[in-house]
Design a protein around this motif. Sequence first.
Motif: not given
Length: 851
Positions: A779-805
């Motif tokens: 979660v931490g690294e994915t958040t940082r890449v969305l804030l700082r870099r240009v990501p291609w896509k995000v893989l999310a664990q199926r059914g992940a809840g509020a932690d990924l809002d």
Amino acid sequence: MYPREKRHVIHGTVWTGTWVAGRLGVELSARGGDDEELRGLLGLALRDNPKRAHLLVSHVLGKHVPRSPAVVRGSGYELGRRVRGLLGEAEARRAVVVGYAETATGLGHCVADGLAHAPYLHSTRRPVPGMRQAAGFEEAHSHHTSHLLLPEDPELLAGPGPLVLVDDEFSTGNTVLNTVRALHERYPRERYVIVALVDMRSPEDQGRLAGFAAEIGARVDLVALAAGTVRLPDGVLEKGRALVAAHQRPAPDVTGDVAAVRRLDLGWPAGLPDGGRHGFTPEHRARLDAALPSMAARLAEALGLGLGLEGADAGTGATGVPDALAAPAAPAAPAAPAAPDARAPRILVLGCEELMYAPLALAARLEELVPHADVRFSTTTRSPVLAVDDPGYAIRTRLVFPAHDDPADGPGDRYAYNVAGGGFDAVALVVDSTADTPLLHAPDGLLAQLAAHVPRVVLAAVPSYVPERAGMLPEPLRGPAFSSYAPDEVGWLIQDLSGVELEAPTEEREEAIQSGGAHYAESLPVEYQPSDDYQKLFRSALDASAARIARAVGVVTETVLAERSPRPVLASLARAGTPVGVLMRRWARHRHGLDLPHYAVSIVRGRGIDTNALRWLRAHHDPADVVFVDGWTGKGAITRELAAALADFPDFDPEIAVLADPGSCVRVHGTREDFLIPSACLNSTVSGLISRTVLRADLVGPDDYHGAKFYRELADADVSNDFLDAVSARFDEVADAVAADTARLLAADRTPTWEGWAAVERISEEYGIHDVNLVKPGVGETTRVLLRRVPWKVLAQRGAGADLDHVRLLADQRGVPVEEVDDLPYTCVGLIHPRYTRGATGADGRAVTAP
């Protein structure tokens, strides 16, 4: 000419203030106590000083009057014990002791010993090139007035605990007021304790100190072995000068054979400070204690105590050094007691001006090692005092010799009192190497003077402690000048680059980084300004996770205290690790009363850790106590980077302590769950308004720290302390759970499995990326890449809840797809495509566009 003075008799001897009291009219009396007890501590002499006529001569200080080292050390230790009782154990552990040069340098050190082995610093009149002055003050009545405080560790005086100031006597209070005023302006605190052998203030001066304490808003206590007053008659200065002129005698023109002086190598431990000029820590004290038996045994041999004074020349080579001392030797067994009819050999260990504690410690150990010898201790001094050979006068004889330590105030005379005529069979002169100069060995120098009066002279030069170059590096930056954190929360071993334009558009940075034209640490992304919706998500996430984070903070802190060090030095990896380091420091203080040092240091993937920051830490703390702290692990790249970077610094432990270790990369962690840590949701506005660190050759030289910026202009959006306070407020609530979790973890096998790294390698190949650095797990690294870099896509664990809002919101704002997958060991993973350019297409044929 003078009436026959009344001879006060104390314990069968004449009081050594009788001569001055009778001729000058000075009266010494105890305050609410026993005059005889006070006179047992003090005698009187006349100064050769236009500012003050009389000198209170201590019988227990070990400066002017040779005394048993056990008595000298015991007096200081008793004062420290009393201060410890006054403060209580918790406050005593936070105290720092400062002694006054030159007279009280040894006394202050002994007080620090009695005060639970507190850190110690003494003022100095010897400037040291390259050392920054932490403070300076004046001693108005002294023969030499300027005092400097030159701590190697600038943080020594910056803590909030009590400051204990030690002098030999407390007369007017001027020196203490000058000191407290100078220090309080720079390092304000709530409590000061003034310590002296004797408190001789007038009633007016007593009230003045109380008024000053009220003025600065601090508590000031005073601790002394005895209290009294000195009554001075009118015209005392003129009468004193007349007496000095009438009784002053020229120094006798006698010199001894310097060639007969034996030079001794004590085997002083390498790198151990010779005293408190630049600070003396509990770790230094432990090293000295371990080395003292061997050094005292060498000294006993050189003084002839193991052989008998008659046969002591046997076993010495051409250099005059005993053959047994050519190499380090094991501690010698105590010498056999002298025969009942033999006179105990009388030995003096003589220190040199500010160098009091090292020779005192040696003398005390020698006294224990050779019980049949009469061991005494005193030191040389700058203070000119009249000598009068009368049992009712405190200074019977004096040796005069040229200053030999390259003093800042230029050439002049120095003195050794009550040595000539003292009946000494041998003297060991202990100097630091700075004072071991040709003037010391000159025909009119101190060694020649000693050799003229004492049959055996031994010279031992202790290496003058010179702080490492790291001691000259800039002090850590602190809030509010740098960062929005409170100054005691963290010190930044960082160079302030706030005035440099370092930001570049995200897509330009991505192209430069992936093309190999630039390293990611050479520029900064434009700071992301959160929308109202995102701010609300942060607040709700913080409310939901504060207790969970507090629990992880408690577990990782308790694990560090149990396994690494009872008083660790936290070195957080800026900037993600810094909020965690602050929280760990808060936990240690809240739950254990510990004020842990905390610094933020830079580490850059592919470039390593800031080695200048490491040198600073090494110079100011025991590297074994340094614990590196980070926020979380992803694939473990920084864990590996740190281990590689510390290969040249093997005295540091490369193990990182992290709040969350979803990649199973470290042993010391608060949890291995991959959950939302709200400090990962934002950039500088949750990290003290500090940017990520910068390492660029044109900005960071070989002697500079890595750089960072302080975004003062974002103060209105800053939630750094809101985050810390929200988590800290839950500490008591989670205390029981922390205890249970910690016990379970300490008993468990926490060997890293590196399963996260294996997952990253699999994902890198499966999605055609072929570069693990472009896979950002958790979660931490994915958040940082969305804030700082240009990501291609995000893989999310199926059914992940509020932690990924918040991840879903950021991805939506940037047009980044979120793909739900099964069998993901992390809650989410951010992917950066290696062929990123404007208008390029990804491996799945999807257009890759800049947000």
